[in-house]
Scaffold this motif. Structure first.
Motif, mmCIF file in Angstrom:
data_model
loop_
_atom_site.group_PDB
_atom_site.id
_atom_site.type_symbol
_atom_site.label_atom_id
_atom_site.label_comp_id
_atom_site.label_asym_id
_atom_site.label_seq_id
_atom_site.Cartn_x
_atom_site.Cartn_y
_atom_site.Cartn_z
ATOM 1 N N TYR A 224 113.598 87.867 84.345
ATOM 2 C CA TYR A 224 114.279 89.159 84.452
ATOM 3 C C TYR A 224 114.092 90.022 83.207
ATOM 4 O O TYR A 224 114.578 91.142 83.157
ATOM 5 C CB TYR A 224 115.765 88.962 84.764
ATOM 6 N N VAL A 225 113.396 89.506 82.213
ATOM 7 C CA VAL A 225 113.042 90.317 81.046
ATOM 8 C C VAL A 225 111.711 90.969 81.399
ATOM 9 O O VAL A 225 110.651 90.354 81.289
ATOM 10 C CB VAL A 225 112.922 89.462 79.759
ATOM 11 N N PRO B 141 122.317 91.342 86.322
ATOM 12 C CA PRO B 141 121.979 89.972 85.933
ATOM 13 C C PRO B 141 122.765 89.534 84.696
ATOM 14 O O PRO B 141 123.039 90.329 83.808
ATOM 15 C CB PRO B 141 120.482 90.055 85.617
ATOM 16 N N ASN B 142 123.121 88.248 84.659
ATOM 17 C CA ASN B 142 123.851 87.661 83.540
ATOM 18 C C ASN B 142 122.865 86.861 82.689
ATOM 19 O O ASN B 142 122.430 85.783 83.082
ATOM 20 C CB ASN B 142 124.971 86.757 84.046
ATOM 21 N N HIS C 297 113.714 96.636 83.163
ATOM 22 C CA HIS C 297 115.003 96.250 82.590
ATOM 23 C C HIS C 297 115.023 96.633 81.121
ATOM 24 O O HIS C 297 114.229 96.145 80.322
ATOM 25 C CB HIS C 297 115.239 94.745 82.736
ATOM 26 N N LEU C 298 115.952 97.509 80.768
ATOM 27 C CA LEU C 298 116.043 98.020 79.405
ATOM 28 C C LEU C 298 117.195 97.406 78.627
ATOM 29 O O LEU C 298 117.199 97.446 77.398
ATOM 30 C CB LEU C 298 116.188 99.545 79.442
ATOM 31 N N LYS D 266 114.824 76.714 80.372
ATOM 32 C CA LYS D 266 114.561 75.335 79.943
ATOM 33 C C LYS D 266 114.134 75.270 78.479
ATOM 34 O O LYS D 266 113.109 74.690 78.133
ATOM 35 C CB LYS D 266 113.506 74.687 80.831
ATOM 36 N N GLY D 267 114.920 75.921 77.619
ATOM 37 C CA GLY D 267 114.638 75.873 76.189
ATOM 38 C C GLY D 267 113.614 76.885 75.692
ATOM 39 O O GLY D 267 113.379 76.982 74.494
ATOM 40 N N LYS D 268 112.991 77.637 76.588
ATOM 41 C CA LYS D 268 112.027 78.663 76.174
ATOM 42 C C LYS D 268 112.784 79.867 75.616
ATOM 43 O O LYS D 268 113.956 80.053 75.903
ATOM 44 C CB LYS D 268 111.168 79.108 77.365
ATOM 45 N N PRO D 269 112.119 80.720 74.828
ATOM 46 C CA PRO D 269 112.792 81.919 74.304
ATOM 47 C C PRO D 269 113.228 82.861 75.424
ATOM 48 O O PRO D 269 112.611 82.899 76.499
ATOM 49 C CB PRO D 269 111.742 82.585 73.425
#
Length: 125
Positions: free
Chosen positions: A68-69, A47-48, A74-75, A59-62
């Motif tokens: 994908y977090v 994933p990019n 996913h490390l 959409k502007g969220k952290p």
């Protein structure tokens, strides 16, 4: 998924949607480098984190709100810039990076241009 396909003319190592799952991506890339023959090709997808699709999803969220977090699966998270840096520092020359709109992998697929397809050639260290 991991596949190593060898012949007298070439050596190709395929690594799909896995580098983001390993504890030590640097060691993983070094191990792949050691497995490849001279001028061998590494094909990988991941994933990019900076793709347009990821930005749209956020959409502007952290960043931590991106779907994908998802530790502990996913490390590591990669952009075009840091995947090129990782590969260059560990004996590869990136030949091409494509963004895929849809990746099929075993029994699932994902959309929205999230995944990078990376082609890199083994260089001498």
């Amino acid at each position: 998924s991991t596949h190593c396909i060898s012949s007298a003319a070439s050596d190709v190592y395929k690594r799909q949607e896995t580098i983001e799952h390993v504890i030590d991506p640097v060691n993983e890339i070094r191990n792949i480098h050691n497995l490849l023959e001279k001028d061998g090709i590494l094909y990988m997808t991941t994933p990019n984190r900076t793709s347009l699709a990821a930005k749209k999803a956020l959409k502007g969220k952290p960043f931590c709100k991106w779907e994908y977090v998802n530790p502990p699966q996913h490390l590591s998270y990669f952009s075009e810039k840091n995947i090129v840096e990782l590969l260059n520092r560990n004996g590869f020359k990136v030949l091409k990076i494509n963004m895929k709109k849809r990746i099929k992998f075993k029994f699932w697929q994902f959309n929205r241009g999230i995944s990078m397809q990376i082609y890199a050639r083994k260089m001498n260290l």
